[in-house]
Design a protein around this motif. Structure first.
Motif, PDB file in Angstrom:
ATOM      1  N   ARG A 200       0.847  -1.187   0.000  1.00  0.00           N
ATOM      2  CA  ARG A 200       0.000   0.000   0.000  1.00  0.00           C
ATOM      3  C   ARG A 200       0.885   1.241   0.000  1.00  0.00           C
ATOM      4  O   ARG A 200       2.017   1.214   0.479  1.00  0.00           O
ATOM      5  CB  ARG A 200      -0.915   0.005   1.220  1.00  0.00           C
ATOM      6  CG  ARG A 200      -1.808  -1.226   1.324  1.00  0.00           C
ATOM      7  CD  ARG A 200      -2.817  -1.096   2.446  1.00  0.00           C
ATOM      8  NE  ARG A 200      -3.550  -2.340   2.659  1.00  0.00           N
ATOM      9  CZ  ARG A 200      -4.551  -2.481   3.521  1.00  0.00           C
ATOM     10  NH1 ARG A 200      -4.926  -1.453   4.268  1.00  0.00           N
ATOM     11  NH2 ARG A 200      -5.161  -3.633   3.647  1.00  0.00           N
ATOM     12  N   PRO A 201       0.365   2.359  -0.482  1.00  0.00           N
ATOM     13  CA  PRO A 201       1.194   3.573  -0.576  1.00  0.00           C
ATOM     14  C   PRO A 201       1.526   4.167   0.786  1.00  0.00           C
ATOM     15  O   PRO A 201       0.845   3.921   1.784  1.00  0.00           O
ATOM     16  CB  PRO A 201       0.311   4.539  -1.370  1.00  0.00           C
ATOM     17  CG  PRO A 201      -0.734   3.701  -2.015  1.00  0.00           C
ATOM     18  CD  PRO A 201      -0.952   2.535  -1.100  1.00  0.00           C
ATOM     19  N   ALA A 202       2.587   4.962   0.799  1.00  0.00           N
ATOM     20  CA  ALA A 202       2.939   5.807   1.945  1.00  0.00           C
ATOM     21  C   ALA A 202       3.227   7.187   1.365  1.00  0.00           C
ATOM     22  O   ALA A 202       4.312   7.429   0.836  1.00  0.00           O
ATOM     23  CB  ALA A 202       4.147   5.250   2.683  1.00  0.00           C
ATOM     24  N   THR A 203       2.231   8.072   1.448  1.00  0.00           N
ATOM     25  CA  THR A 203       2.297   9.368   0.747  1.00  0.00           C
ATOM     26  C   THR A 203       2.061  10.536   1.705  1.00  0.00           C
ATOM     27  O   THR A 203       1.154  11.344   1.492  1.00  0.00           O
ATOM     28  CB  THR A 203       1.247   9.404  -0.383  1.00  0.00           C
ATOM     29  OG1 THR A 203      -0.075   9.263   0.189  1.00  0.00           O
ATOM     30  CG2 THR A 203       1.468   8.283  -1.377  1.00  0.00           C
ATOM     31  N   PRO A 204       2.866  10.655   2.744  1.00  0.00           N
ATOM     32  CA  PRO A 204       2.584  11.674   3.756  1.00  0.00           C
ATOM     33  C   PRO A 204       2.970  13.074   3.287  1.00  0.00           C
ATOM     34  O   PRO A 204       3.806  13.236   2.393  1.00  0.00           O
ATOM     35  CB  PRO A 204       3.486  11.249   4.915  1.00  0.00           C
ATOM     36  CG  PRO A 204       4.671  10.646   4.229  1.00  0.00           C
ATOM     37  CD  PRO A 204       4.098   9.915   3.035  1.00  0.00           C
ATOM     38  N   TYR A 283      -8.378  -4.000  -0.991  1.00  0.00           N
ATOM     39  CA  TYR A 283      -7.476  -4.725  -0.095  1.00  0.00           C
ATOM     40  C   TYR A 283      -8.229  -5.722   0.770  1.00  0.00           C
ATOM     41  O   TYR A 283      -9.355  -5.474   1.206  1.00  0.00           O
ATOM     42  CB  TYR A 283      -6.738  -3.744   0.822  1.00  0.00           C
ATOM     43  CG  TYR A 283      -5.987  -2.652   0.078  1.00  0.00           C
ATOM     44  CD1 TYR A 283      -5.136  -2.963  -0.979  1.00  0.00           C
ATOM     45  CD2 TYR A 283      -6.130  -1.319   0.440  1.00  0.00           C
ATOM     46  CE1 TYR A 283      -4.453  -1.966  -1.652  1.00  0.00           C
ATOM     47  CE2 TYR A 283      -5.445  -0.315  -0.224  1.00  0.00           C
ATOM     48  CZ  TYR A 283      -4.601  -0.649  -1.274  1.00  0.00           C
ATOM     49  OH  TYR A 283      -3.927   0.334  -1.945  1.00  0.00           O
ATOM     50  N   ARG A 284      -7.563  -6.817   1.051  1.00  0.00           N
ATOM     51  CA  ARG A 284      -8.117  -7.778   1.993  1.00  0.00           C
ATOM     52  C   ARG A 284      -8.015  -7.215   3.406  1.00  0.00           C
ATOM     53  O   ARG A 284      -7.030  -6.538   3.739  1.00  0.00           O
ATOM     54  CB  ARG A 284      -7.353  -9.104   1.904  1.00  0.00           C
ATOM     55  CG  ARG A 284      -7.585  -9.834   0.592  1.00  0.00           C
ATOM     56  CD  ARG A 284      -6.929 -11.208   0.576  1.00  0.00           C
ATOM     57  NE  ARG A 284      -5.474 -11.116   0.523  1.00  0.00           N
ATOM     58  CZ  ARG A 284      -4.795 -10.984  -0.619  1.00  0.00           C
ATOM     59  NH1 ARG A 284      -5.431 -10.881  -1.777  1.00  0.00           N
ATOM     60  NH2 ARG A 284      -3.482 -10.919  -0.615  1.00  0.00           N
ATOM     61  N   PRO A 285      -8.992  -7.488   4.251  1.00  0.00           N
ATOM     62  CA  PRO A 285      -8.936  -6.946   5.618  1.00  0.00           C
ATOM     63  C   PRO A 285      -7.776  -7.544   6.398  1.00  0.00           C
ATOM     64  O   PRO A 285      -7.443  -8.726   6.249  1.00  0.00           O
ATOM     65  CB  PRO A 285     -10.284  -7.352   6.224  1.00  0.00           C
ATOM     66  CG  PRO A 285     -10.749  -8.490   5.394  1.00  0.00           C
ATOM     67  CD  PRO A 285     -10.219  -8.267   4.009  1.00  0.00           C
ATOM     68  N   LEU A 286      -7.151  -6.707   7.219  1.00  0.00           N
ATOM     69  CA  LEU A 286      -6.066  -7.185   8.067  1.00  0.00           C
ATOM     70  C   LEU A 286      -6.639  -7.933   9.268  1.00  0.00           C
ATOM     71  O   LEU A 286      -7.750  -7.645   9.717  1.00  0.00           O
ATOM     72  CB  LEU A 286      -5.226  -5.997   8.557  1.00  0.00           C
ATOM     73  CG  LEU A 286      -4.422  -5.268   7.482  1.00  0.00           C
ATOM     74  CD1 LEU A 286      -3.794  -4.006   8.062  1.00  0.00           C
ATOM     75  CD2 LEU A 286      -3.348  -6.175   6.909  1.00  0.00           C
ATOM     76  N   PRO A 287      -5.902  -8.902   9.797  1.00  0.00           N
ATOM     77  CA  PRO A 287      -6.377  -9.599  10.993  1.00  0.00           C
ATOM     78  C   PRO A 287      -6.581  -8.626  12.141  1.00  0.00           C
ATOM     79  O   PRO A 287      -5.804  -7.681  12.319  1.00  0.00           O
ATOM     80  CB  PRO A 287      -5.228 -10.580  11.304  1.00  0.00           C
ATOM     81  CG  PRO A 287      -4.463 -10.709  10.041  1.00  0.00           C
ATOM     82  CD  PRO A 287      -4.600  -9.408   9.323  1.00  0.00           C
ATOM     83  N   ASP A 288      -7.620  -8.833  12.914  1.00  0.00           N
ATOM     84  CA  ASP A 288      -7.903  -7.992  14.076  1.00  0.00           C
ATOM     85  C   ASP A 288      -7.085  -8.514  15.252  1.00  0.00           C
ATOM     86  O   ASP A 288      -7.393  -9.548  15.834  1.00  0.00           O
ATOM     87  CB  ASP A 288      -9.388  -8.018  14.417  1.00  0.00           C
ATOM     88  CG  ASP A 288      -9.724  -7.088  15.584  1.00  0.00           C
ATOM     89  OD1 ASP A 288      -8.822  -6.355  16.028  1.00  0.00           O
ATOM     90  OD2 ASP A 288     -10.885  -7.102  16.027  1.00  0.00           O
TER      91      ASP A 288
END
Length: 327
Positions: A200-204, A283-288
Motif C-alpha cells: 500500500r502507498p505511503a504518501t505523507p 485490499y483484503r482486511p487485516l487480521p484484528d
C-alpha cells in the motif's frame, strides 16, 4: 565481535541469510510494524534504527548477535522520519564507534532534531510520546551525508550503495547490498503487509511527489535487486511484481484524490471518506489483533490523502505561477 548462538536469538531477531538479520524494533511495544536490519559483515552495519523508544530493543538485539558497543561500524537510515531514524541519537551513544550515514537533506536534522520534533508534535499530538519518544541529537562530526549516490564499506569487499530516491521524502535513499542484492527500500515502495501479501502507498505530507516516487521505483527496477527489505515490514522476493504494484497503487490513490478534489475542492474529509470507501474494496482486511497501534497509524488513509492533496495543491500553485505574465 562477540560470539553468539543463532539458536539462542531473541524473538526480535530473524535471520534472513547472507549474514542479514531482521530486527523487530517494536514500535510502541508492538510486533511487526517497524524493522531494522543488521548486516553482520566484517564491518557491521545497522540499517534503520526505529524510534527513540525502540533503541533499547535494538541494542539488546545487536548484543544477542554478538555486536558489542565498539563493534558497530555504521548506522544508516533511509530517511529521517522518526519511525526510521528517531533512535539514531540513542544508538550513536550506545555504539560510539559507529559512523552515521544519511542523505544530505536530512543530516542537519540528526545533529539538531528540534525542528523535526516540533513538526512531529504538531502532527501526532498526544500520541507523540507513545509512538516515538524524544529524538536525541547526534554529534555532527559523526554524521556523513551522501548525495545522489554514496557507499558504505561493509568490509571484505562487500559494500552498501545508496541511491537518492525521493517521492516519499526529500531526504530518502535506497540501499543495495553488493553481496546479497538486497535493496533496503525504506518507505519509497510503500508499506508491505505480510499478513495479506499486499503493498500500500505511503504518501505523507509535506514531501510526497508522484512523479518523483515513480522515478524512484524505476530506479529500483534498474538496480535489479534480488530481494526487497521493507522497514514496514520484512523481506519480499517478488521484486518486479512488487515494484509494479507499488506504482499501480500510487496512481490509483492519486486518481481517487483528484476525483474527490474535483467534486469538493479543499474538502479533506470528503476526500478521505471517498478514498477509504474505494480502497477498502481493493485490499483484503487485516487480521484484528486488538492492538491500538497498527501500520494504519503510520500510513493510514487520512495521512496518505493529506499528502496527495498537499502535492496537488502545490502543482496547481506552480502551474498558476507559470501562467503569470512578467511584470
Amino acid at each position: 565481535m562477540d560470539n553468539y548462538s543463532p539458536a539462542g536469538l531473541p524473538d526480535t531477531v530473524t535471520p534472513l541469510g547472507g549474514e542479514v538479520y531482521e530486527i523487530d524494533t517494536r514500535l510502541a511495544g508492538y510486533d511487526g510494524i517497524t524493522a531494522g536490519y543488521l548486516i553482520r559483515s566484517d564491518r557491521p552495519c545497522l540499517v534503520e534504527t526505529g524510534t527513540s523508544t525502540s533503541a533499547p530493543v535494538v541494542r539488546d538485539s545487536l548484543h544477542a548477535l554478538g555486536i558489542g558497543p565498539g563493534d558497530l561500524a555504521t548506522i544508516v537510515v533511509t530517511h529521517i522520519h522518526l519511525d526510521h531514524a528517531g533512535g539514531v541519537g540513542d544508538l550513536a551513544a550506545m555504539f560510539p564507534s559507529a559512523e552515521i550515514v544519511v542523505h544530505q537533506k536530512g543530516a542537519r536534522h540528526l545533529a539538531d532534531p528540534s525542528r523535526l520534533m516540533r513538526s512531529a508534535r504538531t502532527v501526532w499530538g498526544d500520541r507523540m510520546e507513545l509512538l516515538f519518544g524524544e529524538m536525541l541529537p547526534t554529534e555532527a562530526a559523526r554524521i556523513r551525508a551522501v548525495d545522489e549516490t554514496g557507499e558504505v564499506d561493509l568490509g571484505g569487499g562487500r559494500s552498501l550503495s545508496s541511491h537518492y530516491s525521493p517521492g516519499h521524502a526529500k531526504h530518502h535513499v535506497g540501499l543495495i547490498d553488493s553481496h546479497t542484492g538486497d535493496l533496503y527500500v525504506g518507505d519509497a515502495v510503500g508499506v508491505y503487509l505480510p499478513a495479506t501479501g499486499e503493498v500500500r502507498p505511503a504518501t505523507p505530507p509535506p514531501d510526497f511527489d508522484l512523479d518523483a516516487s515513480l522515478a524512484s521505483l524505476r530506479l529500483f527496477h534498474a538496480l535489479a535487486p534480488q530481494r526487497l527489505l521493507f522497514a514496514h515490514y520484512g523481506p519480499v522476493d517478488a521484486v518486479p511484481d512488487t515494484l509494479d504494484r507499488s506504482a499501480e497503487e500510487l496512481r490509483v490513490w492519486v486518481d481517487l484524490v483528484r476525483e474527490a478534489r474535483g467534486q469538493r475542492a479543499g474538502d479533506l474529509d470528503h476526500a478521505v471518506a471517498m478514498v477509504r470507501e474505494k480502497v477498502d474494496e481493493r485490499y483484503r482486511p487485516l487480521p484484528d489483533t486488538g492492538d491500538d497501534v497498527t501500520i494504519d497509524t503510520l500510513a493510514g488513509v487520512e495521512g496518505n490523502v493529506t499528502g496527495i492533496m498537499h502535492w496537488l495543491d502545490r502543482l496547481e500553485q506552480e502551474r498558476g505561477q507559470d501562467r503569470t505574465p512578467p511584470a
